[in-house]
Motif scaffolding. Sequence first.
Motif, PDB file in Angstrom:
ATOM      1  N   GLY A 167      -8.310   0.197   1.106  1.00 26.05           N
ATOM      2  CA  GLY A 167      -8.495   1.284   0.165  1.00 26.05           C
ATOM      3  C   GLY A 167      -7.325   2.242   0.287  1.00 26.05           C
ATOM      4  O   GLY A 167      -6.321   1.955   0.947  1.00 26.05           O
ATOM      5  N   TRP A 168      -7.480   3.403  -0.340  1.00 27.07           N
ATOM      6  CA  TRP A 168      -6.402   4.385  -0.298  1.00 27.07           C
ATOM      7  C   TRP A 168      -6.234   4.985   1.092  1.00 27.07           C
ATOM      8  O   TRP A 168      -5.127   5.219   1.554  1.00 27.07           O
ATOM      9  CB  TRP A 168      -6.697   5.491  -1.305  1.00 27.07           C
ATOM     10  N   GLU A 198      -0.650  -2.083  -6.932  1.00 30.56           N
ATOM     11  CA  GLU A 198      -1.393  -2.120  -5.677  1.00 30.56           C
ATOM     12  C   GLU A 198      -2.900  -2.082  -5.917  1.00 30.56           C
ATOM     13  O   GLU A 198      -3.668  -2.689  -5.165  1.00 30.56           O
ATOM     14  CB  GLU A 198      -0.997  -0.937  -4.789  1.00 30.56           C
ATOM     15  N   TYR A 199      -3.333  -1.352  -6.958  1.00 29.35           N
ATOM     16  CA  TYR A 199      -4.749  -1.155  -7.222  1.00 29.35           C
ATOM     17  C   TYR A 199      -5.069  -1.446  -8.687  1.00 29.35           C
ATOM     18  O   TYR A 199      -5.388  -0.539  -9.463  1.00 29.35           O
ATOM     19  CB  TYR A 199      -5.159   0.275  -6.872  1.00 29.35           C
ATOM     20  N   MET A 232      -8.502  -0.163  -9.940  1.00 26.43           N
ATOM     21  CA  MET A 232      -8.565   1.279 -10.138  1.00 26.43           C
ATOM     22  C   MET A 232      -7.817   1.681 -11.407  1.00 26.43           C
ATOM     23  O   MET A 232      -8.237   2.593 -12.135  1.00 26.43           O
ATOM     24  CB  MET A 232      -8.002   2.008  -8.922  1.00 26.43           C
ATOM     25  N   HIS A 254       0.878  -1.160   0.000  1.00 25.80           N
ATOM     26  CA  HIS A 254       0.000   0.000   0.000  1.00 25.80           C
ATOM     27  C   HIS A 254       0.918   1.212   0.000  1.00 25.80           C
ATOM     28  O   HIS A 254       1.798   1.321   0.854  1.00 25.80           O
ATOM     29  CB  HIS A 254      -0.877  -0.036   1.257  1.00 25.80           C
TER      30      HIS A 254
END
Length: 304
Positions: A49-50, A286-287, A290, A15
């Motif tokens: 999440g972020w 990481e995402y 997204m 993250h």
Amino acid sequence: MTYRRPVTTSPLPRHPKIEIDVDADLARELLVQQHPDLADLPLHGRVFGWDNLTWRLGEDLALRFPVREASSTLIEREQRWLPVLAERLPVPVPRPVHDGRPGLGYPWTWSVVPWLPGAPVAATPVAGRTAWATELADALAALHRPASPDAPTNPYRGVPLADRYPVMVERLTPAVPHADALREALDAGLAAPRWDGAAVWVHGDPHPGNLVSRDGHLAGLLDFGDLCAGDPASDLATAWMTFDAAGRAAFVERTQAVQAWDDATWVRARAWAASYVPVLLAHPEEYPLMAAVGRHCAAQLARG
């Protein structure tokens, strides 16, 4: 008892901005301390999440913890305003059912919220989202009403595009797909008339990662941490992030039937959509979901 960071054999989750992890032991200890009636429920399905991490608690609840100081107050915003706004929204939202306090070395406010069953929209086929495009239009129209005088402000959402334009343009490097089309959208938004109506409630982040669908319907609108008062255009950018041409047409038509925003609002919304692309693409490993949203949004904007 003090908070313990994970040992080196169990590193922090991948993250880019995480400062504090909340493992199962700490989550359980906080429940025992503050909500002992929930402490025996199973913890499972942790996701990041972020700004926050979520532990699912039993079948019907979830725990929501900030993971970095910069976003630590966003949970407090949800605790303050979701009880007010949830009643007017035609879609389920994670209205906190219990507040959590700092404790055991964990420094920030946290929440116990309902678990909203369904699939994260970012993980669903784009074409299937048209079925509930009008439902998202109705949900945002219900939210986009004049905000309370003491509504929170947000320097990143709902503000005039001119306030964010230099940063937005700087992020449009040649590595960003369809960068020229995105720049054109930003420039058109900057040139469009500014929002001159009353400040309305703005969700702040209604991208597909914060939407839940189930059985062909919109089943949840998540993450109100960026909630603020301002220009609804930054929310309407979801038309390009979430839908293909057919879904977007349904979303826009329904929105116009209810709200009748002027053309300038949609030009600004398109600019906001362009501004989100490099942010969504910033951490593809990481995402990955997204990043896929970012690539989809860029392609939709490039098609006109």
